[in-house]
Structure formats: structure tokens, C-alpha cells
Design a protein around this motif. Sequence first.
Motif, PDB file in Angstrom:
ATOM      1  N   GLY A  50      25.213  23.815  44.831  1.00  0.00           N
ATOM      2  CA  GLY A  50      23.874  23.238  44.794  1.00  0.00           C
ATOM      3  C   GLY A  50      23.219  23.416  43.442  1.00  0.00           C
ATOM      4  O   GLY A  50      22.546  22.511  42.940  1.00  0.00           O
ATOM      5  N   LEU A  51      23.438  24.561  42.830  1.00  0.00           N
ATOM      6  CA  LEU A  51      22.899  24.803  41.493  1.00  0.00           C
ATOM      7  C   LEU A  51      23.549  23.843  40.495  1.00  0.00           C
ATOM      8  O   LEU A  51      22.881  23.277  39.626  1.00  0.00           O
ATOM      9  CB  LEU A  51      23.132  26.249  41.074  1.00  0.00           C
ATOM     10  CG  LEU A  51      22.693  26.617  39.645  1.00  0.00           C
ATOM     11  CD1 LEU A  51      21.182  26.495  39.498  1.00  0.00           C
ATOM     12  CD2 LEU A  51      23.144  28.024  39.284  1.00  0.00           C
ATOM     13  N   GLY A  52      24.859  23.672  40.635  1.00  0.00           N
ATOM     14  CA  GLY A  52      25.554  22.736  39.756  1.00  0.00           C
ATOM     15  C   GLY A  52      25.003  21.328  39.875  1.00  0.00           C
ATOM     16  O   GLY A  52      24.784  20.635  38.875  1.00  0.00           O
ATOM     17  N   GLN A  53      24.751  20.932  41.113  1.00  0.00           N
ATOM     18  CA  GLN A  53      24.149  19.602  41.336  1.00  0.00           C
ATOM     19  C   GLN A  53      22.779  19.529  40.674  1.00  0.00           C
ATOM     20  O   GLN A  53      22.414  18.518  40.077  1.00  0.00           O
ATOM     21  CB  GLN A  53      24.068  19.390  42.848  1.00  0.00           C
ATOM     22  CG  GLN A  53      23.192  18.250  43.324  1.00  0.00           C
ATOM     23  CD  GLN A  53      21.705  18.587  43.313  1.00  0.00           C
ATOM     24  OE1 GLN A  53      20.904  17.901  42.708  1.00  0.00           O
ATOM     25  NE2 GLN A  53      21.339  19.670  43.968  1.00  0.00           N
ATOM     26  N   ALA A  54      22.006  20.607  40.779  1.00  0.00           N
ATOM     27  CA  ALA A  54      20.637  20.597  40.254  1.00  0.00           C
ATOM     28  C   ALA A  54      20.600  20.476  38.731  1.00  0.00           C
ATOM     29  O   ALA A  54      19.680  19.870  38.176  1.00  0.00           O
ATOM     30  CB  ALA A  54      19.896  21.852  40.710  1.00  0.00           C
ATOM     31  N   VAL A  55      21.588  21.033  38.046  1.00  0.00           N
ATOM     32  CA  VAL A  55      21.541  21.027  36.580  1.00  0.00           C
ATOM     33  C   VAL A  55      22.242  19.826  35.975  1.00  0.00           C
ATOM     34  O   VAL A  55      22.194  19.632  34.760  1.00  0.00           O
ATOM     35  CB  VAL A  55      22.143  22.323  35.987  1.00  0.00           C
ATOM     36  CG1 VAL A  55      21.427  23.544  36.548  1.00  0.00           C
ATOM     37  CG2 VAL A  55      23.631  22.398  36.237  1.00  0.00           C
ATOM     38  N   LEU A  56      22.892  19.008  36.808  1.00  0.00           N
ATOM     39  CA  LEU A  56      23.539  17.808  36.285  1.00  0.00           C
ATOM     40  C   LEU A  56      22.515  16.917  35.593  1.00  0.00           C
ATOM     41  O   LEU A  56      21.401  16.749  36.068  1.00  0.00           O
ATOM     42  CB  LEU A  56      24.173  17.002  37.426  1.00  0.00           C
ATOM     43  CG  LEU A  56      25.583  17.353  37.875  1.00  0.00           C
ATOM     44  CD1 LEU A  56      25.997  16.440  39.010  1.00  0.00           C
ATOM     45  CD2 LEU A  56      26.574  17.271  36.735  1.00  0.00           C
ATOM     46  N   GLY A  57      22.929  16.327  34.483  1.00  0.00           N
ATOM     47  CA  GLY A  57      22.040  15.404  33.799  1.00  0.00           C
ATOM     48  C   GLY A  57      20.987  16.081  32.956  1.00  0.00           C
ATOM     49  O   GLY A  57      20.085  15.412  32.441  1.00  0.00           O
ATOM     50  N   ASP A  58      21.070  17.403  32.833  1.00  0.00           N
ATOM     51  CA  ASP A  58      20.170  18.116  31.939  1.00  0.00           C
ATOM     52  C   ASP A  58      18.707  17.808  32.233  1.00  0.00           C
ATOM     53  O   ASP A  58      17.980  17.261  31.392  1.00  0.00           O
ATOM     54  CB  ASP A  58      20.515  17.726  30.493  1.00  0.00           C
ATOM     55  CG  ASP A  58      19.910  18.694  29.480  1.00  0.00           C
ATOM     56  OD1 ASP A  58      19.739  18.302  28.318  1.00  0.00           O
ATOM     57  OD2 ASP A  58      19.602  19.839  29.878  1.00  0.00           O
ATOM     58  N   PRO A  59      18.242  18.108  33.442  1.00  0.00           N
ATOM     59  CA  PRO A  59      16.867  17.724  33.797  1.00  0.00           C
ATOM     60  C   PRO A  59      15.836  18.481  32.980  1.00  0.00           C
ATOM     61  O   PRO A  59      16.081  19.596  32.513  1.00  0.00           O
ATOM     62  CB  PRO A  59      16.779  18.100  35.282  1.00  0.00           C
ATOM     63  CG  PRO A  59      17.792  19.183  35.458  1.00  0.00           C
ATOM     64  CD  PRO A  59      18.915  18.856  34.524  1.00  0.00           C
ATOM     65  N   VAL A  90      13.805  15.822  37.132  1.00  0.00           N
ATOM     66  CA  VAL A  90      13.755  17.018  37.966  1.00  0.00           C
ATOM     67  C   VAL A  90      15.108  17.284  38.599  1.00  0.00           C
ATOM     68  O   VAL A  90      15.739  16.390  39.145  1.00  0.00           O
ATOM     69  CB  VAL A  90      12.698  16.859  39.084  1.00  0.00           C
ATOM     70  CG1 VAL A  90      12.727  18.064  40.021  1.00  0.00           C
ATOM     71  CG2 VAL A  90      11.309  16.698  38.490  1.00  0.00           C
ATOM     72  N   GLY A  91      15.553  18.528  38.510  1.00  0.00           N
ATOM     73  CA  GLY A  91      16.718  18.986  39.256  1.00  0.00           C
ATOM     74  C   GLY A  91      16.223  19.915  40.356  1.00  0.00           C
ATOM     75  O   GLY A  91      15.332  20.740  40.127  1.00  0.00           O
ATOM     76  N   TYR A  92      16.776  19.757  41.552  1.00  0.00           N
ATOM     77  CA  TYR A  92      16.230  20.493  42.696  1.00  0.00           C
ATOM     78  C   TYR A  92      17.358  21.131  43.492  1.00  0.00           C
ATOM     79  O   TYR A  92      18.343  20.475  43.836  1.00  0.00           O
ATOM     80  CB  TYR A  92      15.425  19.533  43.573  1.00  0.00           C
ATOM     81  CG  TYR A  92      14.937  20.104  44.891  1.00  0.00           C
ATOM     82  CD1 TYR A  92      15.238  19.492  46.091  1.00  0.00           C
ATOM     83  CD2 TYR A  92      14.140  21.252  44.927  1.00  0.00           C
ATOM     84  CE1 TYR A  92      14.779  20.000  47.306  1.00  0.00           C
ATOM     85  CE2 TYR A  92      13.677  21.768  46.127  1.00  0.00           C
ATOM     86  CZ  TYR A  92      13.999  21.131  47.305  1.00  0.00           C
ATOM     87  OH  TYR A  92      13.533  21.642  48.503  1.00  0.00           O
ATOM     88  N   LEU A  93      17.201  22.418  43.761  1.00  0.00           N
ATOM     89  CA  LEU A  93      18.119  23.139  44.644  1.00  0.00           C
ATOM     90  C   LEU A  93      17.334  23.519  45.888  1.00  0.00           C
ATOM     91  O   LEU A  93      16.429  24.360  45.822  1.00  0.00           O
ATOM     92  CB  LEU A  93      18.663  24.391  43.953  1.00  0.00           C
ATOM     93  CG  LEU A  93      19.451  25.366  44.841  1.00  0.00           C
ATOM     94  CD1 LEU A  93      20.733  24.719  45.351  1.00  0.00           C
ATOM     95  CD2 LEU A  93      19.775  26.655  44.081  1.00  0.00           C
TER      96      LEU A  93
END
Lengths: 260, 336
Positions: A140-149, A77-80
Motif C-alpha cells: 500500500g505504501l508503494g502504491q501511495a508513492v507511485l508517481g512522486d505525489p 496526492v498519494g494515499y495509504l
Amino acid sequence: MSDDRPAALRSTGVEQSFGDVDVLSGVSLTVERGEVVALVGPNGSGKSTLLQILAGVSPPTDGSVTVPRRAGGARSVGYLPQQPAFREGFSARDTLEFYAELLDGVDDEDVAATLDRVGLGDVADRAVGSLSGGMTRLLGLGQAVLGDPAVLILDEPGSGLDPAMVERLFEVVGELAAEGTAVVVASHELPAVEAHAETVYVLDDGGFVASGSPAELLDETDAASLSEAFLRIVRAQAGESTVRAGIDEGQSAQEVSGGE
Amino acid sequence: MSESDADEGADAQPADGSPAAGNGQVDASTSEAEVDDEQPEVTTDEGDEASAESRQSGFARLRTNLFVVATRELRTIARTPALLALSAAFTLSVVGVAWAGTGGGGGFVPLTLDLLTFVEVLVPLLAVAFGYRSILGDRQTGELDVLRTYDVRRLSYVGGVYLGRALALVGVVVATLFVVGLFVPFLTADIPTFLAINAAADSGVRYVRFVVLAAVFTLVVLAATIAISAAARTVRTAFALAAALALALVLGIDTALVAGLASGVLPESGLTALLSLSPNSAFRGLVLSTAVGVVGGAEVNAGNALLNTVGLLVWLVGSLAIAVWRVWPAVEEIES
């Protein structure tokens, strides 16, 4: 696009209350791989609470949430959050590199690519404290998509962004969905939601009062736009509540007067 | 269904910030929500081997995340002017006290006695400054929620915060005391050289013991501060609790013990054990018994060294356990 992406996110009968306040009542939601689901609703309807539960950061009072665990410990899960904020004293690049180090297989090159993707490539080395509100949200969006959730949960990602950036953001969301990511986004940007979401859930009074594709909602409400459809749905919901309250008061009055 | 605690939510919060017990669950074949830092069992023919691999992998990730978090804490401290200024103020203050006292010319033991009370007071204050917003800050920015989507276990996060802050804080304290300790050999008229040392002799070894005990004391107080930071939900609460902790450590616990003894509520025979409950008294007792030892020809009665050590250990481990427990609610996983 990897072949081991999990199945959908699913919530079943989710309830949430804080003290005497019931925020969510029996909310059930399913998001398929590659689907973009939008949550819309009046302020205070429980969207952020529901997203926190779906992201796994807040346990529900009742009900369950299922998010498939990915092979090899990949990110699920990626979360913003609604109001993203980051530690002062670090640059945008430093911040994403910190999060990247918590993941397997994400290196500095991926961080740089992510920064470019969300439109922060030119300010990557700028301190977090000097970023505008919109840029912070993009970080924050960049953090959320890291790791290809497998699942991306975004709480009002377009807030504070200019129209061009909102459109760019939803384009990024669409690209991720095309790669198989299941996306749940809460947003007041109804034109963008209408253009990019496959399914819209209208949340009000702790539950979903309407759901369907944007076209279905327009058809059901005989509206010309999703914004208009939303207003009609919410007003209808408020009108029903008023009628119910009136009936209850009427019954009470009859009881007091001896049932005349 | 299992019970879980919910501390707060975005749209509404309990007035007193207390957690609401609930029956929510997160399906475990699924969530990265954590439970007791254990990996799920794998029910295959190679289950045992796969379990071992996943446990190794899980432990490796736990350790990696801990060091990643710790590194960020160190970098944060290095980029926080207020903490750097406080550290400098601490160093200058200790150097000033040492210089104004014996000036280092009296030997290591007199220097230790000069610094003991000062360290007892200043270290808690510095530890509060270093620690009280360490976890609370992440909670307020929402980064704590974000970190939980990265499969960061509570043990990794709290351990990393503590490790990073501890390295910086202990570094300041030890470096300061080391610098001050340099006064003695350069300022003392006769540099002692011994083939054999009796209990009353001054030596650098005694001072090293004092420095080591000061480091341990620092670790204990920092752990208590980290626990407060993990448990508090607002800056005001954290600051109030941290200030109360500092006051209790410096004055409160010992004063309460004295009052209890004077009033007869506490038995005099239990004084030794009771003193070990206070980190400051335990630290002081260990310093007097191991680093000072003999003053004016008389051996210092400083309580029971074992009890004092256990007291400090209980505070250290107990505080960190509270921090891990309170940092965020555990969500029970259910195997499907």
C-alpha cells in the motif's frame, strides 16, 4: 526532485458528521512542502476521517481542503488507507503496474524501484493473497508513492510492522520529505513519530487539542517522551471534560432544588 | 459553498448508509477531485488553444484509464475459478438443452426456439454472477478510495469495469451460442442452398440475429447488475438486490404485467408498450420478430420492434448512468 512541486496542503475549518455524530469540528491544518506532519490521537478521535478528507476521497460536511494541482496532470496526492487491501489473483508487481498505468511517466522500471524501496523486491512476484499483513501495508505504501505525489497521506502505515520495518518506513518517509513531498501520517508509533515528525497534531474530541514540534510538546507537558506527553495531553483533555460535565450536573441539581 | 454528498467514513457511518448532505468543498485550483469530467478553463492569452490541448489530454487520459480498468477486469475474471466454472456450466447447459431439443437437426429456427427461454433465464443469472461484486469488491477493499487519488473519473472507472466484464460475459454467451449453432449445418440432413429466401425459410442469418440479440440482452442485464454493484454498500445488500433483479427479469415484470392486465389495471391497448419495459419481454419480442418471424405459416406477433429496442436501450443507458452517479460522490471544484 522536480521544480514544479506545489505549495502546501491546507485544510480550513473542516467539519464532518455522520447523522447525529459529529466526528470533526473546525479542523484547520497546514502542511508545507517537505514537512512531515503527524496526527496522533485516541482511537475513534477522527484521524482516519480527517485523512480521507485531506486525500479528497471523502467530502467534508463543511470547510475546505486545498491541494495544489500539479503541472501536466502529475499526481497530487498519494494515499495509504488504514487497512489496505488489493484484488486477489494478482502479484505485488501486477498490482503496482496496474496503478502505474493510470499515471503518466511511470513505467515498469519505476515499479520495480518502488518495490525495492519499500522492501518488497524479493516478493514482487508473490500473489497479493499470500502476503502478510505487514507486506500488504508496504505494498500500500508503494502504491501511495507511485508517481512522486506532492502530498503523501498515510493512515497508520506502521501497523502490523516489526520495529525494524517501522523504522525503515519512516526513513522512506523522511527521504520523500527531503525530496519535497509533504507528508501527513497518522500513527500510534509515537517513538518513530518523535524521531521523524517535524510537527505533531493531537486530535481529540473532534479537534486539535495540542500541536507543535515533538520538542515543544515535551516542553509544554514536562514529559520525557512523546508517549508521555500524549498521555498527559489526552488525560488533561478528559479531565477537563469530566469537570465540565460535573459543573453541568451541579447546575442542574441546583435548578431542580430551587437554586439552593 | 457547495453541497456535496458523503456516503461513508472510516470512523462512523450513518445507520442506514445514506449519504449526508453537506457544505464541504474542495478548492479546485487544487484538488484532483472530479466534477462532471470537465477540465478547468485556462484564463491566458492562449486560453482557447490551451483549453483544447487540456481537453484532448483529458479525454486521452479518460480513455486510457478506461482501458486500463477494463484490462484489469478481464484479467480478474480469467483468474477467478468460480466465474470460469460458471461459464463452463452455462456452456454445457446450453449445449445440453440444444442437444436434448431438436439436436440441431431441425434447423436454425427450431434451435432458436429451443434456446430462447433458456437464454432468458440463464443470462441474467450469469450476469449477476459476473457483475454484482465488480465495483462493490473494490469498495470493500478500499481500492475505490485509492483509485480516486489517481485522477480516475467515474466515467472511466465504471466504463472500464463494464467494458471488461461485458467483453468476458458476451464472449461466453456468443461463443456458446456459436458452438451450438454449428450443430445445425453438420446435423441437418439437407443443407439449404437458396438463391432467394422467403419469410418462412430457415437460414443461418436468422440464427445470427438471435445471437446478436442475445449479446445485446446480456449487455443490458450486465449494466443493471453493475448499477447495483455501484450503489450497494454491503455484500448482503448487493446480493439481495441482484437476486431481486434476476427474479424480476425472469418472472416478476412479466407476471406483474399479466396480473395488471387480468385485473384491468393496465389497458390492453398498452400491452405492446408495456412489454417493452421488461428487458426479457423486449428481447423475446425482438427474437420472435426478427430471428423467428414465421412459425407454422403464421407470422409471429411479438410486439413493436422499435419500442422493444428503445426499452432495452433505456435499461442499458439508464443503468450505466445510475452506476456512474452512485459509484462515489462528486466533489464540486471551485475555480480560484
